[in-house]
Scaffold this motif. Sequence first.
Motif, PDB file in Angstrom:
ATOM      1  N   SER A 197       0.815  -1.229   0.000  1.00 20.21           N
ATOM      2  CA  SER A 197       0.000   0.000   0.000  1.00 20.21           C
ATOM      3  C   SER A 197       0.838   1.264   0.000  1.00 20.21           C
ATOM      4  O   SER A 197       0.450   2.275   0.596  1.00 20.21           O
ATOM      5  N   ALA A 199       2.627   3.369  -3.006  1.00 21.12           N
ATOM      6  CA  ALA A 199       2.942   3.451  -4.431  1.00 21.12           C
ATOM      7  C   ALA A 199       4.335   4.024  -4.676  1.00 21.12           C
ATOM      8  O   ALA A 199       5.020   3.613  -5.623  1.00 21.12           O
ATOM      9  N   GLN A 202       6.806   1.310  -4.125  1.00 19.82           N
ATOM     10  CA  GLN A 202       6.629   0.324  -5.192  1.00 19.82           C
ATOM     11  C   GLN A 202       7.342   0.763  -6.463  1.00 19.82           C
ATOM     12  O   GLN A 202       7.998  -0.049  -7.137  1.00 19.82           O
ATOM     13  N   LYS A 203       7.244   2.050  -6.804  1.00 18.33           N
ATOM     14  CA  LYS A 203       7.920   2.542  -8.005  1.00 18.33           C
ATOM     15  C   LYS A 203       9.434   2.462  -7.864  1.00 18.33           C
ATOM     16  O   LYS A 203      10.139   2.059  -8.801  1.00 18.33           O
ATOM     17  N   ASN A 243      -2.864  -2.161  -8.944  1.00 14.67           N
ATOM     18  CA  ASN A 243      -3.313  -0.768  -8.831  1.00 14.67           C
ATOM     19  C   ASN A 243      -2.165   0.232  -8.989  1.00 14.67           C
ATOM     20  O   ASN A 243      -2.223   1.350  -8.465  1.00 14.67           O
ATOM     21  N   ASN A 244      -1.125  -0.144  -9.697  1.00  6.71           N
ATOM     22  CA  ASN A 244       0.013   0.750  -9.936  1.00  6.71           C
ATOM     23  C   ASN A 244       0.244   0.819 -11.451  1.00  6.71           C
ATOM     24  O   ASN A 244       0.948  -0.019 -12.025  1.00  6.71           O
ATOM     25  N   ASN A 247       3.983   1.030 -12.741  1.00  5.00           N
ATOM     26  CA  ASN A 247       4.727  -0.233 -12.717  1.00  5.00           C
ATOM     27  C   ASN A 247       4.204  -1.215 -13.762  1.00  5.00           C
ATOM     28  O   ASN A 247       4.977  -1.981 -14.345  1.00  5.00           O
TER      29      ASN A 247
END
Length: 952
Positions: A197, A199, A202-203, A243-244, A247
Amino acid sequence: MNFLRGVMGGPSAGPQPSGADTIQKLCDRVASSTLLDDRRDAVRALKSLSKKYRLEVGIQAMEHLIHVLQTDRSDSEIIGYALDTLYNVISNDLEEEEQEENSAKQVDDLGSQFTEIFIKQQENVTLLLTLVEEFDFHVRWPGVKLLTSLLKQQGPQVQQIILVSPMGVSRLMDLLADSREVIRNDGVLLLQQLTKSNAAIQKIVAFENAFERLLDIITEEGNSDGGIVVEDCLLLLQNLLKNNNSNQNFFKEGSYIQRMKPWFEVGDDNCGWSAQKVTNLHLMLQLVRVLVSPTNPPGATSSCQKAMFHCGLLQQLCTILMATGVPADILTETINTVSEVIRGCQTNQDYFASVNAPSNPPRPAIVVLLMSMVNERQPFVLRCAVLYCFQCFLYKNQKGQGEIVSTLLPSTIDATGNSVSAGQLLCGGLFSTDSLSNWCAAVALAHALQENATLKEQLLRVQLATSIGNPPVSLLQQCTNILSQGSKVQTRVGLLMLLCTWLSNCSIAVTHFLHNPANVPFLTGQIAENLGEEEQLVQGLCALLLGISIYYNDNSLENYRKEKLKQLIEKRIGRENFIEKLGFISKHELYSRAAQKPQPSFSSPDHMMFDHEFTKLVKELEGVISKAIYKSSEEDKKEEEVKKTLEQHDNIVTHYKKVIREQDQELEELKQRINTLTSQNEQLQATVTQQVSQIQQHKDQYNLLKVQLGKDTQHHNSHGDTFQMNGIQTEEVSKLKEELEEWKNKHELLQGQLKEKDSVIEKMNSSQLEMGTIEQSSQTSKFGGLEHNNELQKELEMLRSQIQLQSTEISKLQMENQKLQAMNTTADPMLGDRGATAASSELEGQLEQEIKELKSQVKALSEEKESLKQHLDSSSSTVAILQDEKSKLQREVAESKKEQDDLLVLLADQDQKISALKMKLKDLGVPVEDEDDTESGDQGDEDEDGDEEEQD
């Protein structure tokens, strides 16, 4: 150690110290001892007590342990003990036997509280990141476990600290490259918690080459046959991609979708799948669905769908779909995955329509799946998955919709009954005794009509044979008959959804529905009754169907015009009551669930009431129907006029769109043609350039051949070629030579006669000077003779000038003749000066006669000159004709160059053989003279130059 024995083990006469006292003494020892060994032993003791006395160690020792991490970094052993102790205090992963059910919540709170104390000072997390960088196993591994536990307890706070820490995420990415599998695997678990959760993280992780490393690990571990490490990697990939959009795009652009294809290579023997393999494959399928989820942006989903088709991933999934022995949950998830891979993508939908099941005879995969959907013995989740697959196949696929509806039309039904079509299966499910089959078939058929007015009209032609001896009834009539029979709620809801979809935006279908006099009374009766809560949903759908019959009514039936239907509602139901019943649909809980996502997911068959696409239709029509009920007849007329105007406008727009589309196609064709012609032009230019270079090479090779060939042969060939190229025939040349010789002879004869006459005149002049004074008569005659002599001399001078002019013209003609023959010829020299000869004693009469003869000869000479000019004019025309023949001969010369290539090859082989023999002679010690070759080459050049001069 002595201290540790005194505290922990040795017998003592006094009372045994409590755990809290022991921990206090150990903490004092850690804080006050100057020897590293003593501090190390104390920390080791705290580690052993930390699981049993978690609260006490956490409260008393945490500060001392953090101080050890800061001051004793040079000793990896004590750092490892301190990290393990902190992990035991903070982590909630205790053994089950040590946890009591009533204290589970307290344990969770305890770990969270200790974590909050630890991260209160952000320097502690930064220190931990520094320790994780250490290569020493006893430091790095417990550091990874402690950081993972911190993320589990206080994820967002720890994520924020790591995010602002310089190179914080990059340090943790290095764990995936560790050669020690334990650290690498725990590093994957750490990154799982880190990327939850968030983002931004995550990137960063994705751009730190995480996809490449994780896919390499999955491949090394054996793909779906791998262990729990593969499962952890797949979970991390889901965290990074779900949900990214950034990515997901990076994953697609990096060509990582192609690397997913080997995951789904399933062998023929699918028996005995391990639980881990099922889990791995399930996660792999979910990862594919993350990339093509309907909730993603349409552009990103479409590009991923195309990439999956081009790399063969969709084909591999269809192979699993049609394979035997695949576990039921994997088959269900595969159907859901294929559904979303083909949803809204025309290319993928067309491919799926062409897939056949490995049966005898082969059947389309769609037919096999529909057979499972209408079979009540199949698992519920599998039937839902097949319905979703069918819906995705028809989504924005008018071609597929037409193929399904065509199987129901009378002209395409197989009369032999050997094969079962999709339409027959849907009709069979629509009228079966299983309510779930009724609902699924009704929803599937509704999707075949979605946003396709043409198919709605064609479906009105479908006739059904209800029983032997009775006339067939239409499909529309059969649906209304089943509604009136009072079947199950689920069946009626499915049929009402089908009818609402069918009649919406199709006036002809509304007319057919109203043509049955029993339909409107049935609907008004259902709406007007006060039924239970279960029947309220049916009442709302009946109100929606009646409202559609009003809104899309074209007033073609006199008894069921819009105004009369509104009056009927006002009398039997009431407008407010009708609107209230219509609102039952959107207020229903199951309606809200179905509106969330396209995939039909229900906890039980009883909850299977609404379809996602139908909820969109309700949202669209609920407001306009409510307004239509309250409108007056005048407003209806105005609305009809507006509708007609809009329809005309839409027709015009459609026409222009069609024209623009055709023009775009023509433009594309012209662009393709231009590209084709451009490429052809480039190829031709390249060919011309190549041919020019080849011609130049041939010229060079030809000149080389002329040098290498012998002098005589070369002279003969060049002479013959010169003759051919000049285009002069031998016979014509000989004729010109003969005429020229004849003209020369005449010219020499004339000059000879002129010299003789000059000598006679000179003799006469000399004789007159020597004579004395004579008689007067003789003097008078002599004087007259002198005058006549002067006149003759003038005439002779004129003749001389004419002869001189003729001689210049002859020389010009000789030069032109030389050019035609291309030969070096020189004109014969003129005769020398006139010699003085002795004077003769001829009479004046004879002199006059000879002069007359000379004049006649000069006249004949001028006539011959005129004839020679005419002959030269004719020869110039002959030369023009011969030039045409010259161009033809040049083309023949170009063709003869091909024959010269063979001679070039032969000469090249001879040169190689000669050079090889020379090398052998040199090796044997025999002297070889190279000067002869050079001289011969020079001589050949001189011969060639001489030949060219002769040709000129």
